[in-house]
Design an enzyme around this catalytic site. Structure first.
Site, mmCIF file in Angstrom:
data_model
loop_
_atom_site.group_PDB
_atom_site.id
_atom_site.type_symbol
_atom_site.label_atom_id
_atom_site.label_comp_id
_atom_site.label_asym_id
_atom_site.label_seq_id
_atom_site.Cartn_x
_atom_site.Cartn_y
_atom_site.Cartn_z
ATOM 1 C CE LYS A 1 -2.189 -1.829 3.557
ATOM 2 N NZ LYS A 1 -3.120 -2.226 4.604
ATOM 3 C CG ASP B 1 -6.767 -4.894 7.751
ATOM 4 O OD1 ASP B 1 -6.288 -5.980 7.388
ATOM 5 O OD2 ASP B 1 -6.834 -3.901 6.990
HETATM 6 C C1 BGC Z 1 -2.023 -6.028 3.258
HETATM 7 C C2 BGC Z 1 -2.937 -6.857 4.137
HETATM 8 C C3 BGC Z 1 -4.102 -6.023 4.604
HETATM 9 C C4 BGC Z 1 -4.796 -5.356 3.433
HETATM 10 C C5 BGC Z 1 -5.983 -4.504 3.835
HETATM 11 C C6 BGC Z 1 -2.810 -5.334 2.160
HETATM 12 O O1 BGC Z 1 -1.978 -4.472 1.441
HETATM 13 O O2 BGC Z 1 -1.015 -6.833 2.674
HETATM 14 O O3 BGC Z 1 -2.230 -7.391 5.233
HETATM 15 O O4 BGC Z 1 -4.983 -6.836 5.320
HETATM 16 O O5 BGC Z 1 -3.874 -4.566 2.710
HETATM 17 O O6 BGC Z 1 -5.631 -3.503 4.727
#
Ligand code: BGC
Length: 495
Positions: A196, A231
């Site tokens: 992200k 999460d």
């Molecule tokens: C992460 C996950 C997370 C998801 C939603 C992804 O980029 O790898 O661990 O649950 O985003 O937040």
């Protein structure tokens, strides 16, 4: 409830415009006369993004196969199928004061909850939310964790009113850390990689609870992490507290992921299958899925220029961080090759991530005859005056990208349900099964939500899909993490 700083209305599923992507120098003036039309670029885009039933069915089967391969051996598939060490979900008996800390996107949240057991349930909650300064997403581990620990310390100082800690106890925290973590126990885990848009140095390979503990020590804050959770796992726990039929949790926000309840005997890679319930929560990390997705040249360029090329392809196709950026790339091509906004290419449109998913969502809500909202978003974001015709094309581009995302997300969900159904022989489709959903993209983008639901219904048929309830569980992950801190308290639970 108190809130210190909240992100813009529809805004929590996008990164800031200053996101770090490599931008190429570009010619701003279009040269010569263009023979390609915006409509022909749109037609090709719609064809490349199409998700007819056979494509969705392929995604369903491939998702289920990848899940099995990831459960068989460590590293067996794109899907990490991470064991969460959560073997027991909240029962309702949890009592006492617990904190939750949530780091996973553009914001970080702190929350406290006073739990009153079966009778009183959630007596009171309070939370604060702060945006993560963009520079911290590219800083050092210490800087990021110091920021978090100091936010937590300030919040803890304001405790009072209905919140009481039993004498002699240390405050316990459920730490929601929403990145791929290899859990080593319920209260420890090693960051595999950032996703992200985060690129904090020195964290990958480290235990994130140890990082937080060190930062709390620097703040002289005496609190203890009792549960480290993703999460999705927090959302599952939070929703299950109210509804026993919740079996799957999905996040569709800045990033995306899903977790579900798995039988321990269906996990060959599990070394210690000693779960008392015979079940455990598996965090799929489905954002890394990539098999058979309908991708376009725009997706490929975006991936190649991202800070994590060739990774998180499902996430890059369906989640809030990327939908606006894909649309921007298509519009830029239309401006360059088909004079969509006149003879010059709007300079602002050259900036990666300048068009955010909340912008494309806002444009799609415009029902006015002249598409005035579309015009004003385009003016604000790209600095262009657009014709009604151009605005119509822009809407179609937004719809194409949102439709592909929503339908693929729906197929992913059916993939998980199908895997569970085949292994449990009738226990999923034959009764009410709830999929708890959270994340700003799902919450705020009605068209996306509709496309997702339609794909699920198309895939399962009207009868089975009546049993599958997709339910929005707003902010369940914070309470869920606090509940898991309670059920994993060092003082025992039910006290
Ligand atoms: C992460 C996950 C997370 C998801 C939603 C992804 O980029 O790898 O661990 O649950 O985003 O937040």
């Amino acid at each position: 409830m108190s809130v210190i700083a909240v992100s813009p209305a529809v805004g929590s599923f996008c990164i800031t415009r200053s996101a770090k992507m490599v931008s190429r120098p570009r010619v701003v003036m279009a040269v010569g006369s263009n023979t390609i039309s915006g409509a022909s670029i749109l037609t090709k885009l719609q064809k490349d993004c199409a998700t007819p039933l056979p494509v969705l069915r392929h995604v369903v089967d491939a998702m289920a196969d990848d899940m099995r391969a990831g459960l068989a051996v460590e590293g067996g598939s794109d899907l990490k199928m991470i064991l969460s060490y959560v073997d027991a979900l909240p029962t309702g008996n949890e009592k006492g004061l617990f904190y939750a800390l949530d780091l996973g996107g553009t914001n970080f949240r702190v929350l406290r909850v006073q739990l009153g057991g079966k009778e009183e349930r959630v007596i009171s909650t309070e939370f604060e939310q702060v945006s993560i300064p963009p520079e911290l997403m590219f800083g050092t581990t210490e800087e990021l964790f110091d920021f978090i620990a100091s936010g937590l310390a300030k919040f803890a100082q304001k405790e009072g009113g209905k919140f009481h800690l039993q004498q002699g106890k240390t405050r316990e925290i459920g730490f929601t850390f929403s990145f791929p973590v290899k859990q080593t126990s319920i209260d420890s885990g090693i960051l595999i990689k950032w996703t992200k848009g985060f690129a904090v140095s020195g964290t990958a390979g480290k235990d994130v609870v140890a990082c937080l503990n060190e930062a709390m020590k620097r703040q002289e804050l005496d609190m203890r992490v009792s549960a480290l959770v993703n999460d999705t796992v927090g959302t599952l726990a939070g929703s299950r507290y109210w509804d026993d039929d919740v079996m799957v949790a999905v996040i569709l926000g800045t990033g995306t992921n899903a977790c579900y309840v798995e039988r321990v005997d269906a996990i060959p890679k599990l070394q210690d299958p000693s779960s008392t319930s015979g079940r455990t929560i598996v965090n799929t990390e489905w954002g890394a899925f990539s098999n058979g997705l309908p991708l376009t040249e725009f997706d490929q360029q975006m991936d190649a220029e991202s800070i994590n090329p060739c990774e998180q392809i499902f996430e890059k196709t369906i989640s809030g961080m990327y939908l606006g950026e894909i649309v921007r790339r298509v519009l830029l091509r239309m401006a360059e090759a088909a004079d969509l906004f006149g003879h010059s290419v709007p300079e602002k449109l050259l900036m990666p991530f300048s068009l955010r998913t909340p912008d494309i969502c806002a444009m799609q809500q415009d029902t006015s005859k002249d598409l005035e909202e579309v015009g004003s978003v385009l003016y604000d974001v790209a600095g262009v005056n657009s014709s009604t015709n151009a605005r119509k094309i822009v809407i179609d581009v937004c719809d194409t990208i949102a439709k592909r995302g929503g339908r693929l997300a729906g197929a992913g969900i059916v993939g998980i349900l199908q895997k569970m159904e085949l292994d449990s022989k009738g226990l999923i489709f034959g009764k009410r099964t709830v999929v708890a959903m959270d994340g700003g993209l799902y919450e705020h983008y009605p068209q996306y939500r509709r496309y997702l639901q339609e794909a699920v219904t198309e895939l399962l048929g009207p009868e089975i899909s009546r049993n599958i309830v997709i339910e929005h569980s707003k902010d369940g992950s914070g309470i869920g993490a606090a509940l898991l801190a309670a059920s994993n308290s060092k003082y025992g639970h039910d006290i």
